[in-house]
Design an enzyme around this catalytic site. Sequence first.
Site, PDB file in Angstrom:
ATOM      1  N   LYS A 111       9.153  15.212 -59.525  1.00  0.00           N
ATOM      2  CA  LYS A 111      10.111  16.125 -60.147  1.00  0.00           C
ATOM      3  C   LYS A 111      11.495  16.019 -59.514  1.00  0.00           C
ATOM      4  CE  LYS A 111       6.777  19.320 -62.078  1.00  0.00           C
ATOM      5  NZ  LYS A 111       5.501  18.692 -61.626  1.00  0.00           N
ATOM      6  N   ASP A 112      11.562  15.528 -58.271  1.00  0.00           N
ATOM      7  CA  ASP A 112      12.873  15.326 -57.639  1.00  0.00           C
ATOM      8  C   ASP A 112      13.753  14.355 -58.423  1.00  0.00           C
ATOM      9  OD1 ASP A 112      12.479  16.979 -55.371  1.00  0.00           O
ATOM     10  OD2 ASP A 112      11.393  15.376 -54.338  1.00  0.00           O
TER      11      ASP A 112
END
Length: 461
Positions: A111-112
Site C-alpha cells: 500500500k506504500d
Amino acid sequence: MYVSTRGLAPALDFERAMMTGLAADGGLYVPEAVPVMTAEQIAALAGLSFEEVAFRVMRPFVGGTFGDEEFRALIDAAYGAFGHAARVPLVQLAPNHFLLELFHGPTLAFKDVAMQLIGQLFQAALARTGGRITIVGATSGDTGSAAIEAFRGLRGVDVFILYPHGRVSEVQRRQMTTPQEANVHALALDGDFDDCQAALKAMFADRDFAEGVQLAGVNSINWARVLAQVVYYITAAVSLGAPHRPVSFTVPTGNFGDIYAGLIARRMGLPIEKLVIATNRNDILHRTMVTGEHRKEGVVPSISPSMDIQVSSNFERALFDAYGRDAHAVAADMASLREDGGFAVGQGAIETLRDWFASGRASEQETSATIARTLRETGELLCPHSAVGVHVAEQHLGPTPMVTLATAHPAKFPDAVEEATGIRPPLPPRMADLYDRPERVTQVPNDLPTLKALIRERIRP
Ligand SMILES: *Cc1c(COP(=O)(O)O)cnc(C)c1O
C-alpha cells in the site's frame, strides 16, 4: 475526465476525482477512456528508472492537474523513502515463476507504493488552493500505517486513524503510534474493526461535520491509488520481455484494487496473458468466478488478515466494465448486495470476467505449507498474503512467465511466518528500533459525539 460507475454523479477531472474519493452517487470513479501505449512506447521503458516509468505511464491520466516538471518532482519525492534502489525488485522463484517485491516502502506493505504518491499529490493540490483537509481512516492494520507514513508532517493535512484497540499486531500498532509529527493522530477505539468503519461512515454521512472539518478519504477506492499500482505491472512485464512476449500475474486480493490495476495495465496495451485472483479462505471473489453468484458470507479470521473481507469495493469497477459500462446494471447489483447480501452477475458479464481473470484460493494449511516449502526450495521468506498468491500461481504456471505480487514483508506478520518455518523474521535495519520508539496514542470510546468533538478540537487551522 472520470465518470462514476453508478452514472449519477458529475464527471470530474483527475484532481477532483482524487480529492473526492467516493462519488456522490455511491459509485467509484473510473477514467472515461484508458490511454493506450504503443508497443514502441512500452519497449522504450526498458532500462529506465522506476520513477521515469511511473511518470510516462501515469502522465496521460492526470490531464492538466500537474505540469510535467511538478509531476516528476512529486514522483521522486514519493519513492525516495523506499529501502531498495529498484523500488519494486523482481526475484526468481522457479524457471518461470517470479516474485514482485512490493514491500520495500516505509510500512513494509504494497500500500506504500500508492499511498506515498497520494501524500505528495494531495499536498501539492492543497498548496495551490491554500486549502486544508482532515483525513480520517479506519484500519485493521496496513492501510492506517501506510496513510500515516504518507501524510506525516505534510502541510495542510491532519490524519486521524481509527484502529481497534488490542486487535492489531504489535508491528502494525507501533507503525501508527510512533510517528511524532503533530498532524498524526492515532486513535485506539474500544471496539472491533467494524465499529471503526461504522464510525468513519457516520462521519462522512454527517454533512455538517464533514464540511466543517473538510473530511477526505484515502481508502482503496481512490482512483489515484489504483493508478499508482498500474506502474509496477509495467516495470515487471518489461523486465521480463514485454511487449515482445506476454507475462502473467497472480495477485493476492482483498478489496480488488491491486488486481484491478492489472486490468488497466492490460487495457493500456501491456500483453498480460493471465490475471489470476488469489484469495484466502474468505473467497467471495473466487466463488463469484466459479458460480457467477456474488454473495457475502461472514468474515473468518485468517493468517493473511489484510485479505479478510466480505465487501470487495473495487470489484464494482470491473463489473462496470464487464457490463459494457452500463451504470444502471451496476447500481441494481449494488442495491441487491446491500439489501439481499448478494446478486447473480449477468450472463454476458460473467463470461467477460472469466475471460479477463482466472482465480483460486488457498486454505490456511496451504498458506503455511507454501511459506515453509518456498523457504526450503528457494530461500525466500514469504508473508502469508504473498504465500496465498504463490500457492494459487503454482496452479497456473505454463510457458508464459508468471509474476506473483508479494504484498507485504514477512517481518510484518512474524507470528504466522514463525509458526510455518520456526524462523522469526527480523525487521529491516532501517526500522530495527521500532520497538524502542516512544508511542503516542489516544484511547477513545466507541461513541460518535466524543470522536467528532476530539477531531474538531485537534485539527490545526
Ligand atoms: C491490502 C492488502 C492486500 C489486498 O489488496 P487489495 O488491493 O485490497 O486487493 C493484500 N496483501 C496485503 C499485505 C495488503 O495489505
